[in-house]
Scaffold this motif. Structure first.
Motif, PDB file in Angstrom:
ATOM      1  N   SER A 259     -31.413   6.891   8.539  1.00  0.00           N
ATOM      2  CA  SER A 259     -32.251   6.572   7.380  1.00  0.00           C
ATOM      3  C   SER A 259     -31.634   5.469   6.539  1.00  0.00           C
ATOM      4  O   SER A 259     -32.341   4.601   6.007  1.00  0.00           O
ATOM      5  CB  SER A 259     -32.472   7.823   6.525  1.00  0.00           C
ATOM      6  OG  SER A 259     -31.264   8.257   5.898  1.00  0.00           O
ATOM      7  N   VAL A 260     -30.326   5.475   6.426  1.00  0.00           N
ATOM      8  CA  VAL A 260     -29.618   4.429   5.687  1.00  0.00           C
ATOM      9  C   VAL A 260     -29.766   3.094   6.402  1.00  0.00           C
ATOM     10  O   VAL A 260     -29.989   2.048   5.778  1.00  0.00           O
ATOM     11  CB  VAL A 260     -28.131   4.804   5.522  1.00  0.00           C
ATOM     12  CG1 VAL A 260     -27.327   3.644   4.950  1.00  0.00           C
ATOM     13  CG2 VAL A 260     -27.986   6.035   4.628  1.00  0.00           C
ATOM     14  N   VAL A 261     -29.667   3.121   7.719  1.00  0.00           N
ATOM     15  CA  VAL A 261     -29.799   1.903   8.524  1.00  0.00           C
ATOM     16  C   VAL A 261     -31.197   1.303   8.373  1.00  0.00           C
ATOM     17  O   VAL A 261     -31.355   0.092   8.176  1.00  0.00           O
ATOM     18  CB  VAL A 261     -29.493   2.204  10.006  1.00  0.00           C
ATOM     19  CG1 VAL A 261     -29.890   1.025  10.897  1.00  0.00           C
ATOM     20  CG2 VAL A 261     -28.015   2.527  10.194  1.00  0.00           C
ATOM     21  N   LYS A 262     -32.221   2.136   8.455  1.00  0.00           N
ATOM     22  CA  LYS A 262     -33.596   1.630   8.362  1.00  0.00           C
ATOM     23  C   LYS A 262     -33.855   0.978   7.006  1.00  0.00           C
ATOM     24  O   LYS A 262     -34.523  -0.064   6.922  1.00  0.00           O
ATOM     25  CB  LYS A 262     -34.578   2.772   8.615  1.00  0.00           C
ATOM     26  CG  LYS A 262     -34.653   3.195  10.076  1.00  0.00           C
ATOM     27  CD  LYS A 262     -35.701   4.273  10.286  1.00  0.00           C
ATOM     28  CE  LYS A 262     -35.839   4.612  11.769  1.00  0.00           C
ATOM     29  NZ  LYS A 262     -36.844   5.678  12.011  1.00  0.00           N
ATOM     30  N   LYS A 263     -33.342   1.576   5.952  1.00  0.00           N
ATOM     31  CA  LYS A 263     -33.501   1.000   4.623  1.00  0.00           C
ATOM     32  C   LYS A 263     -32.804  -0.353   4.535  1.00  0.00           C
ATOM     33  O   LYS A 263     -33.342  -1.328   4.004  1.00  0.00           O
ATOM     34  CB  LYS A 263     -32.947   1.952   3.565  1.00  0.00           C
ATOM     35  CG  LYS A 263     -33.084   1.464   2.129  1.00  0.00           C
ATOM     36  CD  LYS A 263     -32.608   2.551   1.170  1.00  0.00           C
ATOM     37  CE  LYS A 263     -32.780   2.119  -0.278  1.00  0.00           C
ATOM     38  NZ  LYS A 263     -31.845   1.056  -0.673  1.00  0.00           N
ATOM     39  N   ALA A 264     -31.593  -0.423   5.084  1.00  0.00           N
ATOM     40  CA  ALA A 264     -30.840  -1.673   5.041  1.00  0.00           C
ATOM     41  C   ALA A 264     -31.498  -2.761   5.875  1.00  0.00           C
ATOM     42  O   ALA A 264     -31.448  -3.947   5.520  1.00  0.00           O
ATOM     43  CB  ALA A 264     -29.407  -1.427   5.529  1.00  0.00           C
ATOM     44  N   GLU A 265     -32.128  -2.377   6.984  1.00  0.00           N
ATOM     45  CA  GLU A 265     -32.824  -3.362   7.816  1.00  0.00           C
ATOM     46  C   GLU A 265     -33.895  -4.084   7.005  1.00  0.00           C
ATOM     47  O   GLU A 265     -34.031  -5.310   7.072  1.00  0.00           O
ATOM     48  CB  GLU A 265     -33.470  -2.667   9.019  1.00  0.00           C
ATOM     49  CG  GLU A 265     -32.493  -2.222  10.090  1.00  0.00           C
ATOM     50  CD  GLU A 265     -33.174  -1.376  11.154  1.00  0.00           C
ATOM     51  OE1 GLU A 265     -34.397  -1.139  11.026  1.00  0.00           O
ATOM     52  OE2 GLU A 265     -32.491  -0.948  12.097  1.00  0.00           O
ATOM     53  N   LYS A 266     -34.659  -3.323   6.231  1.00  0.00           N
ATOM     54  CA  LYS A 266     -35.719  -3.912   5.422  1.00  0.00           C
ATOM     55  C   LYS A 266     -35.137  -4.859   4.373  1.00  0.00           C
ATOM     56  O   LYS A 266     -35.672  -5.947   4.127  1.00  0.00           O
ATOM     57  CB  LYS A 266     -36.527  -2.808   4.746  1.00  0.00           C
ATOM     58  CG  LYS A 266     -37.313  -1.941   5.715  1.00  0.00           C
ATOM     59  CD  LYS A 266     -38.062  -0.835   4.979  1.00  0.00           C
ATOM     60  CE  LYS A 266     -38.829   0.055   5.952  1.00  0.00           C
ATOM     61  NZ  LYS A 266     -39.532   1.162   5.253  1.00  0.00           N
ATOM     62  N   GLU A 267     -34.025  -4.458   3.769  1.00  0.00           N
ATOM     63  CA  GLU A 267     -33.409  -5.291   2.740  1.00  0.00           C
ATOM     64  C   GLU A 267     -32.805  -6.558   3.329  1.00  0.00           C
ATOM     65  O   GLU A 267     -32.867  -7.628   2.721  1.00  0.00           O
ATOM     66  CB  GLU A 267     -32.333  -4.485   2.006  1.00  0.00           C
ATOM     67  CG  GLU A 267     -32.885  -3.315   1.203  1.00  0.00           C
ATOM     68  CD  GLU A 267     -31.792  -2.407   0.650  1.00  0.00           C
ATOM     69  OE1 GLU A 267     -30.616  -2.646   0.975  1.00  0.00           O
ATOM     70  OE2 GLU A 267     -32.121  -1.473  -0.099  1.00  0.00           O
TER      71      GLU A 267
END
Length: 342
Positions: free
Chosen positions: A327-335
């Motif tokens: 979940s942390v990775v997916k959020k960072a991908e968007k950013e």
């Protein structure tokens, strides 16, 4: 524009965290020169590396690489770092290093770069011109002040075809050679600890706890799925569960000053880590990277280290509940998609 979808596929695996894609691009073809430039004179690492490379007793393992130029800035608003710049600027000049007025000027005088700025928030902006100029670069810890920025740096690295890597010198802590060689057998679990001074501008573990977290991942490898952080008046521990059921933990020592170590539980034996092994093992790997373009630490591992620390920070904010690394990775991908415009 680089294909962001393909980049993400090479660095993440759905439901697992961050993947294991190999990364050893050669960058510019042909023999690299040996002129080293430093960005950031707000950390003792800049002086330590320069002393090792430029000193009269510099060993053959450094293959003749010398620091020839440095750009002092560096942190802009972290006072403990800003206050060091003047003194370190004076000190580094005693080793014959030219002080320059900008990153662009530095790049006209050097072949490879040590990005040493203590403030991880500046790493993305300072790394981009180096990569665009086609120069191999080592980025000191933390690679960035966020997982998203680190993803953007690696994306730029791939876009320009120039390799880069980041690492803590605690990756080379005494005893780790036995673990990496397999002498202790398969690693079943690990505990690592280090000082954990914090800085408000960075997520808690990014500023100094990263040393112990990197020790943990050097032993355990990638594959962490969830992180739980236990924080009390006397305790600051992050516990990760790996996809194969193994458990790895990091303990941040709030009053620690040079206290580094850990315990690695192997199938054949238990290895006690410590003490700190100095800068030279890391510097030798940096020089080999400058020579060959072969990175000693894969991007997937560096990104998972940062994801672990961001997940730990989020777990703390949520009262110690488990946080999914994915979940942390997916959020960072968007950013990270917002950070680059090639």
């Amino acid at each position: 524009m680089i294909n962001r979808r393909n980049f993400i596929k090479t660095t993440t695996l759905a439901g697992v965290g961050l993947g294991l894609t190999s990364y050893a691009m050669a960058g510019n073809s042909g023999s690299q020169g040996k002129r080293v430039g430093i960005i950031g004179l707000d950390t003792s690492h800049s002086i330590a590396f320069t002393k090792a490379l430029n000193g009269a007793d510099a060993g053959g393992q450094f293959k003749g690489y010398k620091v020839v130029a440095a750009y002092p800035k560096g942190s802009l608003d972290i006072q403990s770092s800003v206050d060091r710049i003047e003194g370190y600027t004076e000190q580094i000049q005693t080793y014959g290093v030219e002080i320059v007025g900008s990153v662009d000027e530095l790049l006209t005088k050097v072949d490879v770069v040590l990005l040493e700025t203590n403030d991880g928030r500046r790493h993305l902006e300072q790394a981009l011109p180096v990569l665009k100029a086609g120069k191999r670069m080592f980025i000191d810890k933390p690679m960035a002040a966020s997982l998203a920025d680190a993803m953007a740096i690696f994306e730029a690295s791939r876009h320009y075809g120039v390799p880069t890597f980041s690492a803590s010198s605690l990756r080379y802590i005494k005893g780790m050679d036995d673990v990496k060689s397999g002498a202790a057998g398969k690693v079943l679990g690990a505990e690592a600890y280090s000082p954990c001074k914090t800085e408000p501008s960075h997520p808690d573990f990014f500023w100094y706890g990263i040393h112990g977290v990197e020790t943990l991942f050097t032993a355990m490898g990638v594959g962490c799925q969830t992180v739980v952080r236990i924080t009390t008046e006397d305790t600051d521990v992050a516990v990760g569960t790996w996809k194969d059921g193994r458990i790895g933990s990091f303990r941040g020592l709030r009053a620690g000053k040079g206290d580094y170590g850990g315990t690695i539980f192997g199938e054949k034996s238990i290895v006690k880590l410590g003490s700190y092994n100095g800068y030279n093992p890391l510097l030798e790997d940096i020089i080999h990277f400058f020579e060959t373009g072969e990175v000693p630490v894969q991007p997937a591992e560096t990104l998972e280290i940062l994801a672990f620390m961001e997940a730990a920070d989020l777990s703390k904010k949520k009262g110690g509940i488990p946080v999914s690394v994915e979940s942390v990775v997916k959020k960072a991908e968007k950013e990270s998609k917002k950070a680059l415009r090639f």
